[in-house]
Design a protein around this motif. Structure first.
Motif, short mmCIF file in Angstrom:
data_model
loop_
_atom_site.label_atom_id
_atom_site.label_comp_id
_atom_site.label_asym_id
_atom_site.label_seq_id
_atom_site.Cartn_x
_atom_site.Cartn_y
_atom_site.Cartn_z
N PHE A 59 0.86 -1.18 0.00
CA PHE A 59 0.00 0.00 0.00
C PHE A 59 0.90 1.23 0.00
O PHE A 59 1.03 1.95 0.98
N HIS A 60 1.52 1.45 -1.17
CA HIS A 60 2.59 2.45 -1.27
C HIS A 60 2.08 3.85 -1.57
O HIS A 60 1.10 4.01 -2.31
N HIS A 64 7.04 6.39 -3.49
CA HIS A 64 7.80 5.40 -2.73
C HIS A 64 9.22 5.24 -3.26
O HIS A 64 9.45 5.31 -4.47
N GLN A 106 -1.50 3.51 -3.20
CA GLN A 106 -2.72 3.74 -2.42
C GLN A 106 -3.79 4.42 -3.27
O GLN A 106 -3.53 5.40 -3.96
N GLU A 127 -1.94 -3.56 5.73
CA GLU A 127 -1.40 -2.70 4.68
C GLU A 127 0.04 -2.37 5.04
O GLU A 127 0.32 -1.84 6.12
N ARG A 130 3.87 1.50 3.63
CA ARG A 130 3.22 2.81 3.55
C ARG A 130 4.20 3.97 3.74
O ARG A 130 3.89 5.10 3.40
N SER A 153 -0.07 -1.03 8.85
CA SER A 153 -1.30 -0.67 9.56
C SER A 153 -1.53 -1.48 10.82
O SER A 153 -2.29 -1.06 11.70
#
Length: 239
Positions: A59-60, A64, A106, A127, A130, A153
């Motif tokens: 979930f970048h 990134h 994302q 996730e 991130r 997450s």
């Protein structure tokens, strides 16, 4: 003498790693050959009485550090270039990571779990990846072994331990990256770990990719098993 509780304890979790659009043909930006083909087998596993069923997904953020678009030429060729990243908590620590195409951003379709997977069966979705500064193959920690709410997450290790999980079964994409790293970290966290080989696909299915990861995992005591083996039968027999 009766067997101890520790000897007979069996509370398994299923970790389904990164079954996402961008990792699957035909349109994924980082499509892994045969990625969609394992969905039926994973759904069968999801129908079994695992104590906990967890999905993970990359979930970048758009910028990134692993993306080729985050670097200037000539060091920005996906699958060819690499870059050294620094541990934000200790700048003297570095780690070399591959450069990838933009993937699993994302809010994009590429980050979605493919519709062939029955997501209603999951107890939770982790996730990961991130934090734009860090690579995170494992669902447990980044490449430096750090855990943070910015990068993931959910603290997966704490979640599994709080649930009393004893055994972890790992499947998904890709065997020579996120599946392998997740399995290795699960072992480091003290779980008995199985990787179901026929429910896994790899970026490099040969000896330099999946073959090397298999050797590394087996050396650590991780079992590489098949869906039709006794380890999966043991899950089926849970009441």
């Amino acid at each position: 003498m009766a067997a101890s509780n520790a000897q007979v304890s069996f509370k398994p979790a299923l970790l389904v790693v990164d079954m996402q659009e961008d990792f699957c043909p035909p349109d994924g930006s980082l499509a892994i050959p045969g990625g969609r083909d394992i969905a039926p087998l994973i759904n069968t596993l999801l129908s079994m009485p695992f104590a906990l069923k967890v999905a993970t997904r990359d979930f970048h953020p758009q910028d990134h550090i692993s993306f080729h678009t985050s670097h200037a030429p000539p060091n920005n060729k996906p699958f060819e270039s690499s870059v050294n990243i620094h541990d934000p908590g200790n700048e003297s620590r570095t780690h070399e990571i591959p450069i990838w195409p933009v993937h699993c951003v994302q809010g994009t379709k590429g980050a979605d779990i493919i519709p062939e997977i029955d997501v209603s069966k999951f107890d939770m979705i982790v996730e990961k990846g991130r934090d734009k500064r860090l690579e995170m193959f494992s669902a447990f920690a980044d490449v430096f072994g750090n855990k943070s709410s910015e990068a993931a997450s959910i603290d997966l290790a704490d979640t599994l331990k709080d649930a009393g999980i004893t055994h972890v079964y790992v499947v998904g994409l890709a065997g020579d990256y996120c599946v392998g790293c997740t399995a290795i970290d699960a072992k480091k966290e003290g779980f008995e770990v199985y990787v179901i080989e026929d429910a896994t696909r790899s970026v490099d299915a040969g000896e330099r990719g999946w073959g090397e990861y298999k050797k590394k995992m087996e050396k650590m005591g991780i079992r590489i098993i098949r869906f039709d083996g006794p380890e999966v039968e043991r899950v089926k027999s849970r009441s």
